[in-house]
Design a protein around this motif. Structure first.
Motif, PDB file in Angstrom:
ATOM      1  N   VAL A 257       0.474  -0.952  -0.250  1.00  0.00           N
ATOM      2  CA  VAL A 257       0.097   0.071   0.154  1.00  0.00           C
ATOM      3  C   VAL A 257       1.228   1.412  -0.082  1.00  0.00           C
ATOM      4  N   GLN A 258       0.923   2.208  -0.962  1.00  0.00           N
ATOM      5  CA  GLN A 258       1.185   3.884  -0.823  1.00  0.00           C
ATOM      6  C   GLN A 258       0.839   4.670   0.776  1.00  0.00           C
ATOM      7  N   ARG A 259       1.682   5.207   1.062  1.00  0.00           N
ATOM      8  CA  ARG A 259       1.152   5.642   1.871  1.00  0.00           C
ATOM      9  C   ARG A 259       2.601   7.272   1.752  1.00  0.00           C
ATOM     10  N   MET A 260       2.034   8.384   2.354  1.00  0.00           N
ATOM     11  CA  MET A 260       2.587   9.632   2.504  1.00  0.00           C
ATOM     12  C   MET A 260       2.165   9.688   4.119  1.00  0.00           C
ATOM     13  N   ILE A 261       2.642  10.819   4.237  1.00  0.00           N
ATOM     14  CA  ILE A 261       2.698  11.120   6.307  1.00  0.00           C
ATOM     15  C   ILE A 261       2.752  12.634   6.227  1.00  0.00           C
ATOM     16  N   GLU A 262       1.428  12.849   7.559  1.00  0.00           N
ATOM     17  CA  GLU A 262       1.255  14.691   7.608  1.00  0.00           C
ATOM     18  C   GLU A 262       1.335  14.737   9.003  1.00  0.00           C
ATOM     19  N   GLY A 263       2.504  15.771   8.780  1.00  0.00           N
ATOM     20  CA  GLY A 263       2.801  16.483   9.760  1.00  0.00           C
ATOM     21  C   GLY A 263       2.738  17.851   9.896  1.00  0.00           C
ATOM     22  N   PRO A 264       3.937  18.518  10.559  1.00  0.00           N
ATOM     23  CA  PRO A 264       3.858  18.544  12.664  1.00  0.00           C
ATOM     24  C   PRO A 264       2.949  19.762  12.958  1.00  0.00           C
ATOM     25  N   GLY A 265       2.592  20.409  12.172  1.00  0.00           N
ATOM     26  CA  GLY A 265       1.202  21.778  12.704  1.00  0.00           C
ATOM     27  C   GLY A 265       2.011  22.511  13.216  1.00  0.00           C
ATOM     28  N   HIS A 266       1.844  23.397  14.133  1.00  0.00           N
ATOM     29  CA  HIS A 266       2.701  24.831  14.996  1.00  0.00           C
ATOM     30  C   HIS A 266       3.588  24.637  14.926  1.00  0.00           C
ATOM     31  N   ILE A 267       4.549  24.836  14.656  1.00  0.00           N
ATOM     32  CA  ILE A 267       6.002  24.520  15.469  1.00  0.00           C
ATOM     33  C   ILE A 267       6.749  25.934  15.070  1.00  0.00           C
ATOM     34  N   PRO A 268       7.483  26.344  15.764  1.00  0.00           N
ATOM     35  CA  PRO A 268       8.398  27.117  15.459  1.00  0.00           C
ATOM     36  C   PRO A 268       9.729  27.137  14.465  1.00  0.00           C
ATOM     37  N   VAL A 269       9.935  28.189  14.021  1.00  0.00           N
ATOM     38  CA  VAL A 269      10.799  27.414  12.804  1.00  0.00           C
ATOM     39  C   VAL A 269      11.597  27.191  12.744  1.00  0.00           C
ATOM     40  N   ASP A 270      12.855  27.408  14.219  1.00  0.00           N
ATOM     41  CA  ASP A 270      14.027  26.393  14.168  1.00  0.00           C
ATOM     42  C   ASP A 270      13.995  25.263  14.404  1.00  0.00           C
ATOM     43  N   GLN A 271      12.468  24.610  15.180  1.00  0.00           N
ATOM     44  CA  GLN A 271      11.930  23.191  14.186  1.00  0.00           C
ATOM     45  C   GLN A 271      12.113  22.711  13.174  1.00  0.00           C
ATOM     46  N   ILE A 272      11.567  22.946  12.386  1.00  0.00           N
ATOM     47  CA  ILE A 272      11.275  22.317  11.580  1.00  0.00           C
ATOM     48  C   ILE A 272      12.577  21.664  10.762  1.00  0.00           C
ATOM     49  N   GLY A 273      13.259  21.442  10.774  1.00  0.00           N
ATOM     50  CA  GLY A 273      14.430  20.204  10.541  1.00  0.00           C
ATOM     51  C   GLY A 273      14.371  19.193  11.101  1.00  0.00           C
ATOM     52  N   TYR A 274      14.701  19.106  12.018  1.00  0.00           N
ATOM     53  CA  TYR A 274      14.308  18.138  12.612  1.00  0.00           C
ATOM     54  C   TYR A 274      13.318  17.234  13.162  1.00  0.00           C
ATOM     55  N   ASN A 275      12.125  18.341  12.704  1.00  0.00           N
ATOM     56  CA  ASN A 275      10.627  17.188  13.210  1.00  0.00           C
ATOM     57  C   ASN A 275      10.640  16.714  11.274  1.00  0.00           C
ATOM     58  N   VAL A 276      10.674  17.188  10.374  1.00  0.00           N
ATOM     59  CA  VAL A 276      10.678  17.021   9.104  1.00  0.00           C
ATOM     60  C   VAL A 276      11.477  15.393   9.138  1.00  0.00           C
TER      61      VAL A 276
END
Length: 426
Positions: A257-276
């Motif tokens: 089954v093909q799948r993709m992932i959703e995320g991560p909502g409201h986060i500070p810009v400096d946290q985007i990198g490690y969340n992704v």
């Protein structure tokens, strides 16, 4: 394990026509593209029951844009939602999602399915309508709705399988100011709170995968525990759901089954990198689908701009699919003009993402714009622009000028171009 015939299984044995088509469109080697689909690095939402323009999402592909449309109890005009879908596609959207909660939901989907683009839905919304309330939903109702959506021709489904009892416990253990802001996530929390039982999408995940494989529909593993406020970005529920989504993503791929992932909502810009990067690592590089991220909560009316800032940074770190945020986000159901403006801004963020991916066509377009501006060739500028019609209207409002009306005869480009242009031999 016996695997049904899906696009993934087809890619394990060669290069199916859908992959040939997207490889040409994206400038990819067809065999490499087929391997990426088989490994879960690229998804192609294309329910075989409905022909439409193909859209590849993931590794090596251009950043894609999704636009949400749909009715609400306060404003239920199905014709308007179809018009919004058309307007979004005209402004460069690659896919649509129907988030309708009022009216004849099956008929609304039927109309949106006539548009030439992949269509996604969130089946829990209709399940709540059928059951009467979130607390009254049972597994049979939910799976029946999912099967109906697949049978009707929907290409990808947002399913909040990671909102399980472990995530619910994490939410209670480490409370957040905004609690749960995902509508689908809140419905599943209400179900578990009312019954004391596990989320059926998690408890019966293998059965869910059988349905999706039968119809070859992409699962978009929903971020039901995403933070809904800047101040909630580091709470436990989000990370708990991440780990669950990683396991579920691997099981989906194993089931074909093909799948993709959703995320991560409201986060500070400096946290985007490690969340992704964390989501990419946990899911073995599954395509990542984001609304935003929203990097501040203080700009209602301009949340489309806030989301574009977050989206561009997310693309720099590997995000693949951006969900349009409209100027009316957090305020009201979007109007037609909100959809158009939000789509344009999301497309700009996606273009920035394409430049970060060194997409040749995008970089060549930037070069054409530079050449056109040096030459003060306005028609060429409008042709190179992402939204040339908008640019033309602004330029022409002060008359037919060789330069812009801000600089006039003091145009730096014209002055220095004339200095640097070698004299003609004639």
């Amino acid at each position: 394990m016996f695997l049904m015939h899906t696009l993934i299984t087809a890619c394990l044995n060669g290069v199916p026509p859908e992959v040939e088509a997207i490889a040409r469109d994206e400038g990819l080697n067809p065999h490499h593209a087929a391997k990426a689909v088989a490994r879960g690095r690229i998804v192609i939402p294309a329910n075989p029951r409905r022909p439409h323009r193909l859209c590849a999402i993931g590794e090596g592909c251009r950043v894609r844009v999704n636009v949400n449309v749909g009715t609400s109890a306060n404003l239920c005009d199905p014709d308007l939602e179809v018009a919004k879908g058309r307007a979004a596609l005209a402004q460069g959207a690659d896919a649509l999602m129907d988030l309708s909660t009022a009216g004849d939901l099956e008929e609304i989907r039927k109309q949106l399915l006539t548009l030439d683009a992949p269509l996604g839905t969130v089946p829990i919304y209709e399940a709540v309508r059928r059951a009467g309330s979130a607390a009254d939903i049972d597994a049979d109702t939910l799976f029946s709705v999912i099967r109906d959506h697949c049978r009707q021709g929907v290409d990808f489904l947002t399913l909040h399988c990671g909102v399980n009892r472990e995530a619910f416990d994490a939410l209670k253990l480490d409370p957040r100011v905004m609690g749960v802001v995902s509508r689908g996530g809140a419905f599943h929390v209400a179900m578990m709170a009312a019954t004391g039982e596990e989320n059926p999408l998690y408890a019966e995940y293998d059965y869910l995968l059988e349905i999706l494989a039968e119809y070859d529909v992409v699962i978009s593993l929903g971020d039901g525990m995403r933070p809904g406020a800047f101040v909630d970005a580091t709470r436990l529920a989000k990370a708990t759901e991440y780990l669950t989504l990683g396991r579920l993503a691997r099981r989906a791929l194993s089931a074909g089954v093909q799948r993709m992932i959703e995320g991560p909502g409201h986060i500070p810009v400096d946290q985007i990198g490690y969340n992704v990067q964390m989501l990419k690592e946990l899911t073995e590089g599954a395509p990542l689908y984001l609304l935003g991220p929203l990097v501040t909560d203080l700009a209602p009316g301009y949340d489309h701009v806030v989301a574009a800032i977050g989206g561009a940074v997310a693309c720099q770190n590997g995000a693949d699919f951006l969900c349009m945020v409209s100027p009316s986000e957090h305020l009201a159901l979007p109007r037609l003009e909100d959809i158009e403006e939000g789509t344009r801004v999301a497309r700009i963020a996606a273009h920035v993402g394409d430049l970060l991916r060194n997409n040749t066509a995008s970089r060549n377009r930037e070069y054409r714009m530079a050449e056109a501006r040096r030459s003060l060739d306005w028609d060429a500028q409008f042709e190179a622009a992402l939204f040339g019609d908008v640019a033309r209207k602004i330029h022409e409002r002060d008359g037919d000028l060789d330069t812009c009306s801000m600089c006039g005869d003091l145009c730096a480009v014209k002055m220095v171009r004339d200095i640097l242009t070698p004299p003609s031999d004639d």
